[in-house]
Write a protein that holds these residues in place. Structure first.
Motif, short mmCIF file in Angstrom:
data_model
loop_
_atom_site.label_atom_id
_atom_site.label_comp_id
_atom_site.label_asym_id
_atom_site.label_seq_id
_atom_site.Cartn_x
_atom_site.Cartn_y
_atom_site.Cartn_z
N MET A 1 19.29 -62.04 44.11
CA MET A 1 18.79 -63.39 43.89
C MET A 1 19.83 -64.30 43.26
O MET A 1 19.71 -65.51 43.31
N GLU A 2 20.85 -63.72 42.63
CA GLU A 2 21.81 -64.54 41.91
C GLU A 2 22.50 -65.49 42.86
O GLU A 2 23.05 -65.11 43.89
N GLY A 3 22.47 -66.79 42.53
CA GLY A 3 23.14 -67.79 43.35
C GLY A 3 22.34 -68.24 44.55
O GLY A 3 22.79 -69.10 45.30
N ARG A 4 21.17 -67.67 44.76
CA ARG A 4 20.35 -68.05 45.92
C ARG A 4 19.10 -68.78 45.45
O ARG A 4 18.42 -68.33 44.53
N LYS A 5 18.82 -69.89 46.09
CA LYS A 5 17.59 -70.61 45.79
C LYS A 5 16.40 -69.87 46.39
O LYS A 5 16.51 -69.20 47.41
N ARG A 6 15.26 -70.04 45.76
CA ARG A 6 14.04 -69.46 46.31
C ARG A 6 13.65 -70.22 47.58
O ARG A 6 13.86 -71.44 47.69
N THR A 7 13.09 -69.50 48.53
CA THR A 7 12.66 -70.11 49.78
C THR A 7 11.21 -70.56 49.65
O THR A 7 10.32 -69.72 49.45
N PRO A 8 10.93 -71.86 49.75
CA PRO A 8 9.53 -72.30 49.74
C PRO A 8 8.85 -71.91 51.04
O PRO A 8 9.40 -72.14 52.13
N VAL A 9 7.66 -71.31 50.94
CA VAL A 9 6.97 -70.83 52.13
C VAL A 9 5.53 -71.30 52.15
O VAL A 9 4.87 -71.44 51.12
N ILE A 10 5.05 -71.56 53.36
CA ILE A 10 3.64 -71.74 53.65
C ILE A 10 3.20 -70.49 54.41
O ILE A 10 3.80 -70.15 55.43
N ILE A 11 2.19 -69.79 53.91
CA ILE A 11 1.69 -68.58 54.57
C ILE A 11 0.38 -68.93 55.26
O ILE A 11 -0.58 -69.37 54.63
N ASP A 12 0.35 -68.75 56.57
CA ASP A 12 -0.81 -69.05 57.41
C ASP A 12 -1.39 -67.72 57.86
O ASP A 12 -0.74 -66.98 58.61
N THR A 13 -2.61 -67.40 57.42
CA THR A 13 -3.12 -66.05 57.61
C THR A 13 -4.59 -66.04 57.98
O THR A 13 -5.28 -67.04 57.85
N ASP A 14 -5.04 -64.90 58.46
CA ASP A 14 -6.47 -64.64 58.66
C ASP A 14 -6.76 -63.33 57.94
O ASP A 14 -6.70 -62.28 58.52
N PRO A 15 -7.06 -63.38 56.66
CA PRO A 15 -7.02 -62.19 55.82
C PRO A 15 -7.65 -60.96 56.43
O PRO A 15 -8.76 -60.97 56.93
N GLY A 16 -6.89 -59.90 56.33
CA GLY A 16 -7.30 -58.58 56.74
C GLY A 16 -6.48 -57.61 55.91
O GLY A 16 -5.78 -58.01 54.99
N VAL A 17 -6.53 -56.36 56.27
CA VAL A 17 -5.91 -55.33 55.45
C VAL A 17 -4.40 -55.50 55.38
O VAL A 17 -3.81 -55.57 54.28
N ASP A 18 -3.72 -55.57 56.54
CA ASP A 18 -2.26 -55.69 56.48
C ASP A 18 -1.84 -57.07 56.00
O ASP A 18 -0.78 -57.23 55.39
#
Length: 425
Positions: A1-18
């Motif tokens: 992680m050093e020197g790397r910015k965090r990646t902003p994410v949008i997670i689009d899901t249909d909740p299930g086990v995996d």
């Protein structure tokens, strides 16, 4: 992680086990900054996500392992569409159960996902909204720096298709990377003989995004990565491994998990994996396939590029590889709904890549010429790709498909360490 910015994410899901295992990995990954979780195609709305939140909130000792659960800016929980762009709704209740976690409420009242939000920590760390998933995603794309956000699609692609349909220019200009778990190219489907569930659930949306009727109206493909069943299926959580390293008492629904004497996260995951194990054994495999987990892993390792170039493969980190594949998507076939119709022809002299040969022959006959004689057939010729496919059904496109990851063992180590706090040598 050093020197790397965090990646902003949008997670689009249909909740299930995996999906829930994938979200657990995202919550435990400091490389990511979860901006929103959009939940689609579920009758129970966000109950699965709320179960994860309430569980972590109830066990403060687990918080340090999940940096995305106590962020400075809480992720937004938004509701996506209840069904596809066209046609009836399809669910995978046979695999995930009515509640998305294989009936966890019935076997484990202590993990009741329908109970009221009893923990202030959950309310503080997730923000529920009445805005639609499209509205939430649009606002985030418009307010965050251009091309900084990765959109990770773990479920049917309906929300993203609606966003692109209604706000195409914003998507074109501002989205950083799109990682899609969906489709089956050279392997059987997991919902029908030829189709993967997400694309089967909404093939119209999948086609609009990847193989649009109108050229230039789909996603910017230089920023798209498809993780199909071809690459995700070999990545598994073997239940023998889970028993050896996570929960020695894990078995099945005939011997439900007991919270006493085991880490809270192990009890939580064992409680919804019990039924999953029985289903997978009936399919001939004592392991759970990690389809959605691979997509989250791809987002962890491969942040958006500063300058993705049109018609080029997206750049990938070491250990990952992708190739361009040409396919179209069947929307309404009687037995082929959601199928990726892959163009397997390799005749570069007579026909342009992706050309419909009957249409080519018709054009040849109109020109009173014989097949292959004096007719330009390359991508820039008048029988080329765009000339043939500007009709009403659209046409195949070159989509970057992930074909290599750092390895199933590497993912298993990462998942075990981050979600359950167990280091595997």
């Amino acid at each position: 992680m050093e020197g790397r910015k965090r990646t902003p994410v949008i997670i689009d899901t249909d909740p299930g086990v995996d999906d829930v295992v994938a979200i657990l990995l995202a919550l435990a990954s400091p490389e990511l900054e979860i901006l929103a979780i959009i939940v689609s195609f579920v009758r129970i709305y966000t109950s699965c996500i709320k179960a994860v939140g309430r569980h972590i909130a109830a066990h403060p000792q687990a918080k340090d392992s999940f940096p995305n659960y106590t962020p400075d800016v809480p992720p937004i929980l938004a509701r996506g569409p209840d069904g596809p762009l066209e046609g009836g709704r399809h669910f995978a209740q046979y695999f995930h159960g009515m509640d998305g976690l294989n009936g966890i409420t019935e076997r484990h009242p202590d993990l009741n996902i329908f109970s009221a939000d009893r923990h202030d920590d959950f309310k503080a760390n997730f923000v529920q909204t009445t805005k639609s998933g499209v509205e939430v995603a649009l606002e985030l794309l418009e307010t965050w720096p251009e091309r900084s956000i990765t959109y990770v699609l773990l479920g049917p692609p309906t929300t993203l298709a609606l966003l692109n349909r209604e706000h195409h220019q914003t998507v074109e200009d501002r989205i950083g990377r799109v990682i899609i778990m969906g489709g089956a190219l050279d392997v059987p489907g997991n919902t029908s003989p030829v189709a993967e569930f997400n694309f089967f659930a909404d093939p119209y949306a999948a086609k609009e995004l990847l193989c649009p009727v109108a050229r230039g109206q789909g996603l910017p493909l230089e920023r798209v990565l498809l993780t199909s069943l071809d690459v995700t299926t070999p990545h598994e959580l073997p239940f023998a491994f889970y028993i050896q390293n996570v929960d020695a008492d894990f078995y099945g629904t005939s011997k439900p998990s007991i919270a006493a004497g085991k880490p809270p996260m192990a009890h939580f995951t064992s409680s919804f994996l019990e039924r999953t194990r029985e289903i997978m054994i009936a399919f001939g495999k004592d392991a759970m396939e990690l389809h959605d987990v691979v997509a989250i892993w791809c987002a962890i390792d491969n942040p958006p590029e500063a300058s993705a170039m049109a018609h080029k493969l997206p750049g990938l980190s070491s250990g990952w590889a992708a190739v361009k594949r040409k396919f179209d998507i069947e929307r309404s076939g009687e037995i082929t709904r959601g199928m990726l119709v892959v163009d397997r022809r390799d005749d570069q002299t007579a026909y342009a890549p992706g050309a419909n040969r009957s249409e080519v022959q018709e054009l040849l006959e109109r020109a009173h010429q014989y097949h292959g004689e004096g007719v330009p057939s390359g991508p820039d010729g008048w029988l080329g790709h765009s000339a043939v496919h500007d009709g009403s059904t659209g046409g195949s496109m070159d989509v970057a498909c992930v074909v290599k990851t750092p390895g199933a063992g590497v993912l298993l180590q990462l998942l075990t360490r981050r979600v359950w706090g167990v280091d595997i040598k």
